[in-house]
Design a protein around this motif. Structure first.
Motif, PDB file in Angstrom:
ATOM      1  N   ASP A   1       0.716  -1.426  -0.095  1.00 41.66           N
ATOM      2  CA  ASP A   1       0.181  -0.088  -0.100  1.00 41.66           C
ATOM      3  C   ASP A   1       0.898   1.193  -0.113  1.00 41.66           C
ATOM      4  OD1 ASP A   1      -2.745  -1.329   2.123  1.00 41.66           O
ATOM      5  OD2 ASP A   1      -2.127  -1.692   0.010  1.00 41.66           O
ATOM      6  N   ILE A   2       0.281   2.449  -0.859  1.00 40.03           N
ATOM      7  CA  ILE A   2       1.129   3.500  -0.660  1.00 40.03           C
ATOM      8  C   ILE A   2       0.757   4.428   0.573  1.00 40.03           C
ATOM      9  CG2 ILE A   2       1.401   5.550  -2.105  1.00 40.03           C
ATOM     10  CD1 ILE A   2       0.724   4.230  -4.548  1.00 40.03           C
ATOM     11  N   GLN A   3       1.710   4.788   1.210  1.00 38.73           N
ATOM     12  CA  GLN A   3       1.731   5.520   2.639  1.00 38.73           C
ATOM     13  C   GLN A   3       1.498   7.099   2.126  1.00 38.73           C
ATOM     14  OE1 GLN A   3       4.640   5.068   5.246  1.00 38.73           O
ATOM     15  NE2 GLN A   3       3.819   6.696   6.641  1.00 38.73           N
ATOM     16  N   MET A   4       0.386   7.597   2.806  1.00 40.47           N
ATOM     17  CA  MET A   4      -0.060   9.146   2.546  1.00 40.47           C
ATOM     18  C   MET A   4       0.314   9.682   4.026  1.00 40.47           C
ATOM     19  SD  MET A   4      -0.816   8.744  -0.479  1.00 40.47           S
ATOM     20  CE  MET A   4      -1.518  10.301  -0.832  1.00 40.47           C
ATOM     21  N   THR A   5       1.056  10.800   4.034  1.00 37.78           N
ATOM     22  CA  THR A   5       1.222  11.782   5.180  1.00 37.78           C
ATOM     23  C   THR A   5       0.730  12.864   4.894  1.00 37.78           C
ATOM     24  OG1 THR A   5       3.220  10.470   5.285  1.00 37.78           O
ATOM     25  CG2 THR A   5       3.169  12.474   6.591  1.00 37.78           C
TER      26      THR A   5
END
Lengths: 107, 120
Positions: A1-5
């Motif tokens: 999964d692509i981490q979003m900050t």
């Protein structure tokens, strides 16, 4: 999964202020990004899709920009009804993920 | 008016099972993909699963893969989430949300959510 900050996690502002919320992706997602507003006890509401497209019925004081890995949600003049939590969502590929949220509070 | 109404939440023991439902109205259900998104108490949003309009494409978050099963019944305009081997960390409000794409995309309509509590 692509981490979003997302940043900041909390923001204190006054009515009439210009507010900018940032969302960063760990890898490029092109423009596959949406922004949502959520008020306590309610479901999220779509504001912006594909990074910069305003959803029907959303006031024009909301705008989105960015591509690749860095995105912003701008509220040009904060209104009383805008105090809420905002989330970004990436939808690149065959999964999706949300940022941790930004709570916009009354200063 | 587009409406999504979830049901089926409740209290379940760790290791137990639960089936959530979401009934859609106000649009042609078979033309849209649908997702499940959850929110633990006081926490942020977590995408759970996606099913395409024709039911042929299905995706899951790693956190639920192998335990949860998404399905749909076009005739009943309904979406389901079968949840097995439930864990305390699955405690959340579960929302169904409409999607326009053939893969997960932006979610333009959401239900009001149903609360799942996993506790001994």
């Amino acid at each position: 999964d692509i981490q979003m900050t997302q940043s900041p996690s909390t923001l204190s502002a006054s009515v009439g202020d210009r507010v900018i919320i940032t969302c960063r992706a760990r890898q490029t997602i092109n423009s596959w990004l949406a922004w949502y507003q959520q008020k306590p006890g309610k479901a999220p509401k779509l504001l912006i899709y594909k990074a910069s497209n305003l959803e029907n019925g959303v006031p024009s004081r909301f705008s989105g920009s960015g591509s690749g890995t860095e995105f912003t949600l701008t509220i040009s003049s904060l209104q009383p009804e805008d105090f809420a939590t905002y989330y970004c969502q990436q939808y690149s590929g065959y999964s999706s993920s949300f940022g941790g949220g930004t709570k916009v509070e009354i200063k | 008016e587009v409406q999504l109404v979830e049901s089926g939440g409740g209290l379940v023991r760790p290791g137990g099972s639960l089936r959530l439902s979401c009934v859609a109205s106000g649009f042609t259900f078979s033309s849209y993909s649908v997702n499940w998104v959850r929110q633990a108490p006081g926490k942020g949003l977590e995408w759970v699963s996606f099913i395409s309009s024709d039911g042929h494409s299905i995706y899951y978050a790693d956190s639920v893969k192998g335990r949860f099963t998404i399905s749909r019944d076009q005739g009943k305009s309904s979406l389901y989430l079968e949840m097995n081997s439930l864990r305390v960390e699955d405690t959340a409000v579960y929302y169904c949300a409409r999607d326009w794409g053939s893969a997960p995309s932006s979610l333009d309509y959401w239900g009001q959510g149903t609360l799942v509590t996993v506790s001994a």
